[in-house]
Scaffold this active site. Sequence first.
Site, PDB file in Angstrom:
ATOM      1  N   SER A   1       0.824  -1.209   0.000  1.00 50.90           N
ATOM      2  CA  SER A   1       0.000   0.000   0.000  1.00 50.90           C
ATOM      3  C   SER A   1       0.858   1.259   0.000  1.00 50.90           C
ATOM      4  O   SER A   1       1.928   1.292   0.622  1.00 50.90           O
ATOM      5  CB  SER A   1      -0.888  -0.001   1.253  1.00 50.90           C
ATOM      6  OG  SER A   1      -1.513   1.247   1.388  1.00 50.90           O
TER       7      SER A   1
ATOM      8  N   TYR B   1      -2.231  -1.834  10.298  1.00 43.68           N
ATOM      9  CA  TYR B   1      -2.252  -2.016   8.837  1.00 43.68           C
ATOM     10  C   TYR B   1      -0.939  -1.549   8.224  1.00 43.68           C
ATOM     11  O   TYR B   1      -0.311  -2.257   7.429  1.00 43.68           O
ATOM     12  CB  TYR B   1      -3.430  -1.236   8.250  1.00 43.68           C
ATOM     13  CG  TYR B   1      -3.537  -1.325   6.741  1.00 43.68           C
ATOM     14  CD1 TYR B   1      -3.913  -2.512   6.120  1.00 43.68           C
ATOM     15  CD2 TYR B   1      -3.267  -0.218   5.931  1.00 43.68           C
ATOM     16  CE1 TYR B   1      -4.009  -2.602   4.738  1.00 43.68           C
ATOM     17  CE2 TYR B   1      -3.371  -0.293   4.551  1.00 43.68           C
ATOM     18  CZ  TYR B   1      -3.743  -1.487   3.960  1.00 43.68           C
ATOM     19  OH  TYR B   1      -3.839  -1.566   2.585  1.00 43.68           O
TER      20      TYR B   1
HETATM   21  N1  LIG Z   1      -8.612  -0.418  -1.771  1.00 39.81           N
HETATM   22  C1  LIG Z   1      -7.546   0.353  -1.526  1.00 39.81           C
HETATM   23  O1  LIG Z   1      -7.637   1.586  -1.466  1.00 39.81           O
HETATM   24  C2  LIG Z   1      -6.207  -0.276  -1.293  1.00 39.81           C
HETATM   25  C3  LIG Z   1      -5.102   0.584  -1.237  1.00 39.81           C
HETATM   26  C4  LIG Z   1      -3.853   0.047  -1.029  1.00 39.81           C
HETATM   27  C5  LIG Z   1      -3.700  -1.312  -0.910  1.00 39.81           C
HETATM   28  N2  LIG Z   1      -4.795  -2.130  -0.968  1.00 39.81           N
HETATM   29  C6  LIG Z   1      -4.574  -3.554  -0.828  1.00 39.81           C
HETATM   30  O2  LIG Z   1      -5.104  -4.197  -1.970  1.00 39.81           O
HETATM   31  C7  LIG Z   1      -5.511  -5.529  -1.620  1.00 39.81           C
HETATM   32  C8  LIG Z   1      -6.941  -5.740  -2.099  1.00 39.81           C
HETATM   33  O3  LIG Z   1      -7.755  -4.839  -1.391  1.00 39.81           O
HETATM   34  P1  LIG Z   1      -9.233  -4.459  -1.847  1.00 39.81           P
HETATM   35  O4  LIG Z   1      -9.364  -3.011  -1.621  1.00 39.81           O
HETATM   36  O5  LIG Z   1      -9.537  -5.063  -3.144  1.00 39.81           O
HETATM   37  O6  LIG Z   1     -10.050  -5.169  -0.665  1.00 39.81           O
HETATM   38  P2  LIG Z   1     -11.354  -6.108  -0.654  1.00 39.81           P
HETATM   39  O7  LIG Z   1     -12.310  -5.692  -1.688  1.00 39.81           O
HETATM   40  O8  LIG Z   1     -11.786  -6.123   0.772  1.00 39.81           O
HETATM   41  O9  LIG Z   1     -10.747  -7.528  -1.047  1.00 39.81           O
HETATM   42  C9  LIG Z   1      -9.906  -8.222  -0.175  1.00 39.81           C
HETATM   43  C10 LIG Z   1      -9.740  -9.613  -0.707  1.00 39.81           C
HETATM   44  O10 LIG Z   1      -8.831 -10.320   0.149  1.00 39.81           O
HETATM   45  C11 LIG Z   1      -9.372 -11.593   0.426  1.00 39.81           C
HETATM   46  N3  LIG Z   1      -8.930 -12.049   1.731  1.00 39.81           N
HETATM   47  C12 LIG Z   1      -8.978 -11.380   2.915  1.00 39.81           C
HETATM   48  N4  LIG Z   1      -8.515 -12.168   3.898  1.00 39.81           N
HETATM   49  C13 LIG Z   1      -8.157 -13.353   3.329  1.00 39.81           C
HETATM   50  C14 LIG Z   1      -7.624 -14.562   3.826  1.00 39.81           C
HETATM   51  N5  LIG Z   1      -7.357 -14.739   5.125  1.00 39.81           N
HETATM   52  N6  LIG Z   1      -7.385 -15.571   2.956  1.00 39.81           N
HETATM   53  C15 LIG Z   1      -7.640 -15.414   1.633  1.00 39.81           C
HETATM   54  N7  LIG Z   1      -8.163 -14.294   1.105  1.00 39.81           N
HETATM   55  C16 LIG Z   1      -8.423 -13.271   1.950  1.00 39.81           C
HETATM   56  C17 LIG Z   1     -10.888 -11.385   0.388  1.00 39.81           C
HETATM   57  O11 LIG Z   1     -11.529 -12.572   0.005  1.00 39.81           O
HETATM   58  P3  LIG Z   1     -12.391 -13.548   0.938  1.00 39.81           P
HETATM   59  O12 LIG Z   1     -13.083 -12.699   1.954  1.00 39.81           O
HETATM   60  O13 LIG Z   1     -13.256 -14.259  -0.027  1.00 39.81           O
HETATM   61  O14 LIG Z   1     -11.365 -14.422   1.520  1.00 39.81           O
HETATM   62  C18 LIG Z   1     -11.031 -10.391  -0.751  1.00 39.81           C
HETATM   63  O15 LIG Z   1     -11.111 -11.069  -1.987  1.00 39.81           O
HETATM   64  C19 LIG Z   1      -5.335  -5.631  -0.113  1.00 39.81           C
HETATM   65  O16 LIG Z   1      -4.103  -6.256   0.162  1.00 39.81           O
HETATM   66  C20 LIG Z   1      -5.287  -4.190   0.344  1.00 39.81           C
HETATM   67  O17 LIG Z   1      -4.566  -4.020   1.535  1.00 39.81           O
HETATM   68  C21 LIG Z   1      -6.037  -1.643  -1.164  1.00 39.81           C
END
Ligand SMILES: NC(=O)c1ccc[n+]([C@@H]2O[C@H](COP(=O)([O-])OP(=O)(O)OC[C@H]3O[C@@H](n4cnc5c(N)ncnc54)[C@H](OP(=O)(O)O)[C@@H]3O)[C@@H](O)[C@H]2O)c1
Length: 251
Positions: free
Chosen positions: A139, A152
């Site tokens: 991130s 985080y």
């Molecule tokens: N959105 C942002 O602004 C942002 C910014 C910087 C970085 N990120 C990073 O980008 C990545 C994706 O984030 P997102 O925003 O797309 O979030 P999201 O929509 O909440 O998706 C998170 C995904 O991670 C999976 N997950 C969570 N815990 C898990 C576990 N224990 N085992 C396997 N899968 C797991 C969830 O699937 P299940 O619940 O089906 O397991 C879901 O598919 C994350 O690493 C986040 O930190 C996001």
Amino acid sequence: MSTQPLRVLITGASSGIGEALAEGYARRGARVFAAGRSQDKLQLLAARLAPATVIPLIMDVTDETSVAAAASRMGADTGALDLVIHAAGDCRYIDDGALEPTVMRAMLETNVMGAVHLLTSMRPLLAAGRDPWIYLVSSAAIHFPFPRAEAYGASKAALSYLARSLRTDWEPYGISVGLIEPGFVDTPLTRRNDFAMPTLLPVADAAARIMRGIDHKRYEIRFPLRLMAMLRWLQHLPLTVQRAAARRMRR
Ligand SMILES: NC(=O)c1ccc[n+]([C@@H]2O[C@H](COP(=O)([O-])OP(=O)(O)OC[C@H]3O[C@@H](n4cnc5c(N)ncnc54)[C@H](OP(=O)(O)O)[C@@H]3O)[C@@H](O)[C@H]2O)c1
């Protein structure tokens, strides 16, 4: 040149950035293993995209056995992986400075140990792939000490370090380790946030930027530029100014 489709594993494919990437690679004709814990969502995704080439894969990254079982399944199916994008992750904030060990542990288990389990289990499949790459999604938040983000931010800072260090150690084995540090992206994860998110991007835009970076074999993919420039500028200001900025974000 090989005509075999790209063999891709995307974790976190049941939602947000991972789901958009799974869609992007499926549309390009790749064989996509779409991993997560939510079987129903992954099955719907596969049905919507291409049931023959998008394979739902149940995997809890915090559980080493579950990750190893998923690796065996992919090994039996394709025998190798050419690209892994590890987007599975979670974000929890702390309130009133109360550094709850349960929250800290959950962030480290999911965001750091999850990556460790994935890296160790996928290594043999990547070693057998064609010009294999694994990207870890960290991130942009690690570039500023945001209030409430102790758990985080620390977990993602560890993940970025892990990717950059492992890159050198895996180079002799022909596996490239990339790092993705997105800014704010509109997903279910950020929809929980109750604060202003500057430069918030639509998820399809974020996935397109990531895929472009991967196409260009970029080791580090950071976006959007405007947010990155803001964070870099803040980092170069005197500490007193940085602290004043952080204080203004405290609630
Ligand atoms: N959105 C942002 O602004 C942002 C910014 C910087 C970085 N990120 C990073 O980008 C990545 C994706 O984030 P997102 O925003 O797309 O979030 P999201 O929509 O909440 O998706 C998170 C995904 O991670 C999976 N997950 C969570 N815990 C898990 C576990 N224990 N085992 C396997 N899968 C797991 C969830 O699937 P299940 O619940 O089906 O397991 C879901 O598919 C994350 O690493 C986040 O930190 C996001």
